[in-house]
Scaffold this motif. Structure first.
Motif, PDB file in Angstrom:
ATOM      1  N   MET A  87      16.257  78.793  -4.248  1.00 54.80           N
ATOM      2  CA  MET A  87      15.106  78.437  -3.409  1.00 54.80           C
ATOM      3  C   MET A  87      13.935  79.380  -3.689  1.00 54.80           C
ATOM      4  SD  MET A  87      14.942  78.131   0.758  1.00 54.80           S
ATOM      5  CE  MET A  87      15.157  79.898   0.991  1.00 54.80           C
ATOM      6  N   ILE A  88      12.750  78.834  -3.554  1.00 59.40           N
ATOM      7  CA  ILE A  88      11.514  79.620  -3.679  1.00 59.40           C
ATOM      8  C   ILE A  88      10.794  79.534  -2.339  1.00 59.40           C
ATOM      9  CG2 ILE A  88       9.345  79.905  -4.927  1.00 59.40           C
ATOM     10  CD1 ILE A  88      10.660  78.229  -7.208  1.00 59.40           C
ATOM     11  N   ARG A  89      10.538  80.669  -1.744  1.00 55.57           N
ATOM     12  CA  ARG A  89       9.923  80.689  -0.411  1.00 55.57           C
ATOM     13  C   ARG A  89       8.480  81.177  -0.496  1.00 55.57           C
ATOM     14  NH1 ARG A  89      13.642  82.864   4.042  1.00 55.57           N
ATOM     15  NH2 ARG A  89      14.190  80.647   3.940  1.00 55.57           N
ATOM     16  N   LEU A  90       7.576  80.371   0.032  1.00 56.64           N
ATOM     17  CA  LEU A  90       6.177  80.765   0.171  1.00 56.64           C
ATOM     18  C   LEU A  90       6.018  81.335   1.579  1.00 56.64           C
ATOM     19  CD1 LEU A  90       4.499  77.604  -1.409  1.00 56.64           C
ATOM     20  CD2 LEU A  90       5.273  79.690  -2.553  1.00 56.64           C
ATOM     21  N   ASN A  91       5.786  82.629   1.654  1.00 61.52           N
ATOM     22  CA  ASN A  91       5.783  83.336   2.927  1.00 61.52           C
ATOM     23  C   ASN A  91       4.370  83.710   3.341  1.00 61.52           C
ATOM     24  OD1 ASN A  91       6.281  84.939   5.142  1.00 61.52           O
ATOM     25  ND2 ASN A  91       7.838  86.208   4.160  1.00 61.52           N
ATOM     26  N   ASN A  92       3.800  82.926   4.261  1.00 64.62           N
ATOM     27  CA  ASN A  92       2.496  83.230   4.862  1.00 64.62           C
ATOM     28  C   ASN A  92       1.397  83.364   3.805  1.00 64.62           C
ATOM     29  OD1 ASN A  92       1.227  83.508   7.375  1.00 64.62           O
ATOM     30  ND2 ASN A  92       1.104  85.731   7.144  1.00 64.62           N
ATOM     31  N   ILE A  93       1.376  82.410   2.859  1.00 70.12           N
ATOM     32  CA  ILE A  93       0.439  82.466   1.733  1.00 70.12           C
ATOM     33  C   ILE A  93      -0.964  82.038   2.163  1.00 70.12           C
ATOM     34  CG2 ILE A  93      -0.162  81.467  -0.520  1.00 70.12           C
ATOM     35  CD1 ILE A  93       2.181  83.304  -0.774  1.00 70.12           C
ATOM     36  N   THR A  94      -1.923  82.905   1.896  1.00 71.99           N
ATOM     37  CA  THR A  94      -3.341  82.565   2.036  1.00 71.99           C
ATOM     38  C   THR A  94      -4.017  82.811   0.701  1.00 71.99           C
ATOM     39  OG1 THR A  94      -3.485  83.055   4.405  1.00 71.99           O
ATOM     40  CG2 THR A  94      -5.526  83.172   3.150  1.00 71.99           C
ATOM     41  N   LYS A  95      -4.751  81.808   0.231  1.00 69.54           N
ATOM     42  CA  LYS A  95      -5.474  81.945  -1.026  1.00 69.54           C
ATOM     43  C   LYS A  95      -6.855  81.328  -0.873  1.00 69.54           C
ATOM     44  CE  LYS A  95      -6.225  82.937  -5.337  1.00 69.54           C
ATOM     45  NZ  LYS A  95      -6.326  84.343  -5.783  1.00 69.54           N
ATOM     46  N   PHE A  96      -7.879  82.121  -1.184  1.00 68.19           N
ATOM     47  CA  PHE A  96      -9.243  81.602  -1.139  1.00 68.19           C
ATOM     48  C   PHE A  96     -10.042  82.162  -2.304  1.00 68.19           C
ATOM     49  CE2 PHE A  96      -9.313  85.456   1.544  1.00 68.19           C
ATOM     50  CZ  PHE A  96     -10.344  86.180   0.947  1.00 68.19           C
ATOM     51  N   TYR A  97     -11.137  81.488  -2.596  1.00 63.69           N
ATOM     52  CA  TYR A  97     -12.064  81.946  -3.620  1.00 63.69           C
ATOM     53  C   TYR A  97     -13.434  82.126  -2.971  1.00 63.69           C
ATOM     54  CZ  TYR A  97      -8.456  80.421  -6.879  1.00 63.69           C
ATOM     55  OH  TYR A  97      -7.269  80.261  -7.542  1.00 63.69           O
ATOM     56  N   PRO A  98     -14.069  83.288  -3.175  1.00 59.28           N
ATOM     57  CA  PRO A  98     -15.398  83.506  -2.593  1.00 59.28           C
ATOM     58  C   PRO A  98     -16.435  82.569  -3.208  1.00 59.28           C
ATOM     59  CG  PRO A  98     -14.397  85.575  -3.322  1.00 59.28           C
ATOM     60  CD  PRO A  98     -13.587  84.463  -3.908  1.00 59.28           C
ATOM     61  N   SER A  99     -17.392  82.176  -2.407  1.00 56.51           N
ATOM     62  CA  SER A  99     -18.503  81.368  -2.905  1.00 56.51           C
ATOM     63  C   SER A  99     -19.739  81.682  -2.086  1.00 56.51           C
ATOM     64  CB  SER A  99     -18.179  79.865  -2.807  1.00 56.51           C
ATOM     65  OG  SER A  99     -18.311  79.410  -1.472  1.00 56.51           O
ATOM     66  N   GLU A 100     -20.881  81.145  -2.515  1.00 59.85           N
ATOM     67  CA  GLU A 100     -22.132  81.368  -1.782  1.00 59.85           C
ATOM     68  C   GLU A 100     -22.081  80.748  -0.392  1.00 59.85           C
ATOM     69  OE1 GLU A 100     -25.274  79.896  -4.191  1.00 59.85           O
ATOM     70  OE2 GLU A 100     -25.081  81.460  -5.728  1.00 59.85           O
ATOM     71  N   LEU A 101     -21.167  79.801  -0.199  1.00 62.88           N
ATOM     72  CA  LEU A 101     -21.029  79.143   1.100  1.00 62.88           C
ATOM     73  C   LEU A 101     -19.921  79.769   1.937  1.00 62.88           C
ATOM     74  CD1 LEU A 101     -21.366  75.423  -0.066  1.00 62.88           C
ATOM     75  CD2 LEU A 101     -23.138  76.898   0.903  1.00 62.88           C
ATOM     76  N   GLY A 102     -19.405  80.893   1.450  1.00 63.96           N
ATOM     77  CA  GLY A 102     -18.301  81.550   2.141  1.00 63.96           C
ATOM     78  C   GLY A 102     -16.984  81.326   1.416  1.00 63.96           C
ATOM     79  N   ASN A 103     -15.921  81.840   1.964  1.00 62.89           N
ATOM     80  CA  ASN A 103     -14.608  81.708   1.331  1.00 62.89           C
ATOM     81  C   ASN A 103     -14.140  80.251   1.337  1.00 62.89           C
ATOM     82  OD1 ASN A 103     -14.441  84.477   0.914  1.00 62.89           O
ATOM     83  ND2 ASN A 103     -13.435  84.844   2.883  1.00 62.89           N
ATOM     84  N   GLN A 104     -13.738  79.791   0.161  1.00 63.46           N
ATOM     85  CA  GLN A 104     -13.211  78.433   0.023  1.00 63.46           C
ATOM     86  C   GLN A 104     -11.678  78.525  -0.022  1.00 63.46           C
ATOM     87  OE1 GLN A 104     -15.478  75.694  -0.026  1.00 63.46           O
ATOM     88  NE2 GLN A 104     -16.767  77.436   0.583  1.00 63.46           N
ATOM     89  N   TYR A 105     -11.026  78.079   1.054  1.00 61.16           N
ATOM     90  CA  TYR A 105      -9.586  78.246   1.189  1.00 61.16           C
ATOM     91  C   TYR A 105      -8.827  77.125   0.469  1.00 61.16           C
ATOM     92  CZ  TYR A 105     -10.058  82.042   4.537  1.00 61.16           C
ATOM     93  OH  TYR A 105     -10.335  83.248   5.126  1.00 61.16           O
ATOM     94  N   ILE A 106      -7.836  77.534  -0.330  1.00 62.30           N
ATOM     95  CA  ILE A 106      -6.889  76.591  -0.934  1.00 62.30           C
ATOM     96  C   ILE A 106      -5.663  76.482  -0.034  1.00 62.30           C
ATOM     97  CG2 ILE A 106      -5.575  75.997  -2.994  1.00 62.30           C
ATOM     98  CD1 ILE A 106      -8.602  76.139  -3.430  1.00 62.30           C
ATOM     99  N   PHE A 107      -5.140  77.640   0.387  1.00 59.92           N
ATOM    100  CA  PHE A 107      -4.014  77.694   1.318  1.00 59.92           C
ATOM    101  C   PHE A 107      -4.333  78.703   2.411  1.00 59.92           C
ATOM    102  CE2 PHE A 107      -2.021  76.919  -2.916  1.00 59.92           C
ATOM    103  CZ  PHE A 107      -1.644  75.596  -2.698  1.00 59.92           C
ATOM    104  N   LYS A 108      -3.887  78.420   3.613  1.00 59.94           N
ATOM    105  CA  LYS A 108      -4.141  79.304   4.738  1.00 59.94           C
ATOM    106  C   LYS A 108      -2.865  79.425   5.569  1.00 59.94           C
ATOM    107  CE  LYS A 108      -7.983  80.351   7.830  1.00 59.94           C
ATOM    108  NZ  LYS A 108      -9.278  79.851   8.350  1.00 59.94           N
TER     109      LYS A 108
END
Length: 216
Positions: A1-22
């Motif tokens: 099993m592969i466990r994703l534990n509380n993953i948050t991923k974002f990329y900064p932009s001029e409009l603020g952080n663009q979230y892929i996962f939260k």
């Protein structure tokens, strides 16, 4: 099993952080060959990079005791100043390959790069780099192969060779695969994970997953 534990991923932009996962928590079940499905921009490539450890989440972590490949068919980790042979030896070393000479020769043969194998990767054409990366990956016995658009690797002859190699690997290991080709997914996969609005849903039946994806 592969466990994703509380993953948050974002990329900064001029409009603020663009979230892929939260704050994503999800268990990817073992014992399945899984198709990753989602609309363009849903985060499939980002998920692959996080699983492979080639990109880190802003928060959280991936937990697993399995040996995962880097995304097969992407030239991740290939150093342009090193030769193909030097890259293969280095990749074999960091992945714990015992017989490095044998491994490098396997990569040389499978890649079909011939004399180019002993030249710096920066001299390679765009099609040669993923051939080298693919050959390096299938030469190692991973528990799980992360496969990203394998049909895009090299010319038609090499793509068929790659498909056959991965078919053989899928008999003794598992695959997690991204592809826009449904026939390709049906060949390799038995189940699916659908990405939508930063959430993952597992479908034990591949066709159910495809139907959900096509309904988005």
């Amino acid at each position: 099993m592969i466990r994703l534990n509380n993953i948050t991923k974002f990329y900064p932009s001029e409009l603020g952080n663009q979230y892929i996962f939260k704050d994503l928590n999800f268990d990817i079940p073992g014992g399945h060959n899984i198709a990753i499905l989602g609309s363009n921009g849903a985060g499939k490539s980002t998920l692959f990079k996080i699983l492979a450890g080639s990109e880190y989440p802003n928060k959280g972590r991936v937990e697993t005791d399995l040996h995962l490949s880097w995304p097969v068919a992407l030239a991740t980790g290939i150093h342009p100043q090193m030769t193909g042979a030097e890259n293969a030896r280095f990749i074999g070393m960091i992945n714990g390959v015992e017989d490095l000479d044998l491994y490098v020769n396997k990569v040389r043969h499978f890649s079909g790069l011939e004399k180019k194998f002993d030249l710096p990767v920066r001299t390679y054409s765009s099609g040669m780099k993923p051939r080298l990366a693919f050959a390096c990956s299938v030469g190692i016995d991973f528990d799980v192969y992360l496969i990203d658009e394998v049909t895009s690797v090299g010319d038609a002859k090499f793509r068929e060779k790659a498909r056959e190699a991965l078919t053989q690997k899928s008999k003794t290991a598992n695959v997690i695969m991204v592809s826009h080709e449904m026939d390709e997914l049906r060949h390799f996969c038995d189940s699916a994970i659908v990405l939508h609005d930063g959430e993952l849903t597992f479908y034990n039946d591949l066709e159910q997953g495809i139907a959900r994806y096509q309904a988005l």
